[in-house]
Design a protein around this motif. Structure first.
Motif, PDB file in Angstrom:
ATOM      1  N   ARG A  23      72.450  44.585  45.804  1.00 34.24           N
ATOM      2  CA  ARG A  23      71.695  43.323  45.689  1.00 34.24           C
ATOM      3  C   ARG A  23      70.502  43.300  46.631  1.00 34.24           C
ATOM      4  NH1 ARG A  23      73.986  38.753  49.236  1.00 34.24           N
ATOM      5  NH2 ARG A  23      74.644  40.025  50.957  1.00 34.24           N
ATOM      6  N   LYS A  24      69.515  42.511  46.229  1.00 38.84           N
ATOM      7  CA  LYS A  24      68.326  42.335  47.059  1.00 38.84           C
ATOM      8  C   LYS A  24      68.455  41.028  47.827  1.00 38.84           C
ATOM      9  CE  LYS A  24      65.041  44.861  44.240  1.00 38.84           C
ATOM     10  NZ  LYS A  24      63.805  44.776  43.438  1.00 38.84           N
TER      11      LYS A  24
ATOM     12  N   GLU B 250      54.827  31.766  59.992  1.00 35.46           N
ATOM     13  CA  GLU B 250      56.272  31.555  59.886  1.00 35.46           C
ATOM     14  C   GLU B 250      57.064  32.820  60.189  1.00 35.46           C
ATOM     15  OE1 GLU B 250      54.608  33.033  56.219  1.00 35.46           O
ATOM     16  OE2 GLU B 250      54.090  31.230  57.325  1.00 35.46           O
ATOM     17  N   GLY B 251      56.387  33.971  60.186  1.00 36.34           N
ATOM     18  CA  GLY B 251      57.052  35.223  60.528  1.00 36.34           C
ATOM     19  C   GLY B 251      56.873  36.284  59.471  1.00 36.34           C
ATOM     20  N   ALA B 252      57.783  37.266  59.498  1.00 31.55           N
ATOM     21  CA  ALA B 252      57.748  38.389  58.564  1.00 31.55           C
ATOM     22  C   ALA B 252      58.781  38.165  57.471  1.00 31.55           C
ATOM     23  CB  ALA B 252      58.034  39.690  59.304  1.00 31.55           C
ATOM     24  N   GLU B 253      58.331  38.261  56.234  1.00 27.69           N
ATOM     25  CA  GLU B 253      59.246  38.138  55.097  1.00 27.69           C
ATOM     26  C   GLU B 253      59.549  39.543  54.592  1.00 27.69           C
ATOM     27  OE1 GLU B 253      59.499  36.085  50.662  1.00 27.69           O
ATOM     28  OE2 GLU B 253      57.880  35.525  52.029  1.00 27.69           O
ATOM     29  N   VAL B 254      60.830  39.919  54.662  1.00 25.11           N
ATOM     30  CA  VAL B 254      61.250  41.274  54.326  1.00 25.11           C
ATOM     31  C   VAL B 254      62.269  41.237  53.201  1.00 25.11           C
ATOM     32  CG1 VAL B 254      62.340  43.379  55.217  1.00 25.11           C
ATOM     33  CG2 VAL B 254      60.874  42.015  56.713  1.00 25.11           C
ATOM     34  N   GLU B 255      62.032  42.070  52.179  1.00 25.01           N
ATOM     35  CA  GLU B 255      62.995  42.207  51.090  1.00 25.01           C
ATOM     36  C   GLU B 255      63.841  43.438  51.365  1.00 25.01           C
ATOM     37  OE1 GLU B 255      62.313  41.739  46.565  1.00 25.01           O
ATOM     38  OE2 GLU B 255      62.224  43.907  46.993  1.00 25.01           O
ATOM     39  N   MET B 256      65.131  43.205  51.542  1.00 23.46           N
ATOM     40  CA  MET B 256      66.071  44.276  51.872  1.00 23.46           C
ATOM     41  C   MET B 256      67.005  44.520  50.696  1.00 23.46           C
ATOM     42  SD  MET B 256      67.110  42.777  55.611  1.00 23.46           S
ATOM     43  CE  MET B 256      68.602  43.708  55.581  1.00 23.46           C
ATOM     44  N   ARG B 257      67.512  45.727  50.636  1.00 25.68           N
ATOM     45  CA  ARG B 257      68.540  46.040  49.641  1.00 25.68           C
ATOM     46  C   ARG B 257      69.841  46.289  50.399  1.00 25.68           C
ATOM     47  NH1 ARG B 257      68.801  47.377  44.446  1.00 25.68           N
ATOM     48  NH2 ARG B 257      66.560  47.540  44.222  1.00 25.68           N
ATOM     49  N   ILE B 258      70.850  45.506  50.072  1.00 30.63           N
ATOM     50  CA  ILE B 258      72.179  45.686  50.658  1.00 30.63           C
ATOM     51  C   ILE B 258      73.121  46.029  49.512  1.00 30.63           C
ATOM     52  CG2 ILE B 258      74.051  44.618  51.943  1.00 30.63           C
ATOM     53  CD1 ILE B 258      71.937  42.928  53.367  1.00 30.63           C
ATOM     54  N   LYS B 259      73.500  47.289  49.490  1.00 27.85           N
ATOM     55  CA  LYS B 259      74.282  47.864  48.391  1.00 27.85           C
ATOM     56  C   LYS B 259      73.518  47.666  47.084  1.00 27.85           C
ATOM     57  CE  LYS B 259      78.542  47.768  50.851  1.00 27.85           C
ATOM     58  NZ  LYS B 259      79.929  47.516  50.901  1.00 27.85           N
TER      59      LYS B 259
END
Length: 158
Positions: free
Chosen positions: A136-137, A125-134
């Motif tokens: 919030r995750k 299904e692809g790459a699952e990435v956890e990002m932090r934007i300011k």
């Protein structure tokens, strides 16, 4: 140029494997007036040294001289992929799970084309990435066919 990189990868693979190393990537690029053939190698534990690069360079240079797959003059460079190692193969992504990555896409996903964060999973299904934007995750799944470039990255926020 992809034919040259594919041909060089075929030539380099047995040399690298014989030395119990890993072929990470091959690039053939023009910089100014000069052409560079760059071969990136690593060890399974990520601790390549100058002597190993030198061994591969010598053996590969001999084989390239013998087979002559590149018509123009070029400089051969054999080195480590560095801290920001490219992720190209399925196994590269699998090894990178839990690590900080940078992924650039061919087209926008949620109005973004660049993603930095921790790789949580990688599969069909692809790459699952956890990002932090300011503060919030955000977790995003990036389809494999939309990934233009992927590499390990350094997390300066930690």
């Amino acid at each position: 140029m992809s034919n040259i990189t594919e041909e060089v990868a075929k030539i380099a693979s047995p040399i690298v494997e014989e030395l119990e190393l890993e072929l990470v990537d091959v690039e053939f690029v023009k910089e100014g007036r000069d052409w560079f053939l760059r071969v990136y190698i690593d060890t399974p534990n990520g601790s390549i040294d100058i002597d190993q690069c030198s061994q591969v360079s010598e053996k590969l240079s001999e084989e390239l001289d013998r087979t002559d797959p590149i018509p123009q003059n070029y400089f051969l460079e054999v080195s480590s992929p560095g801290a920001e190692r490219p992720l190209k193969k399925e196994e590269d992504f699998q090894k990178a799970i839990g690590q900080f990555v940078f992924i650039k896409t061919y087209e926008a996903i949620n109005d973004m084309k660049e993603f930095e964060g921790y790789l949580l999973a990688y599969g069909p299904e692809g790459a699952e990435v956890e990002m932090r934007i300011k503060t919030r995750k955000l977790t995003v799944v990036i389809d494999q066919d939309k990934i233009a470039l992927a590499r390990l990255a350094i997390d300066f926020s930690a």
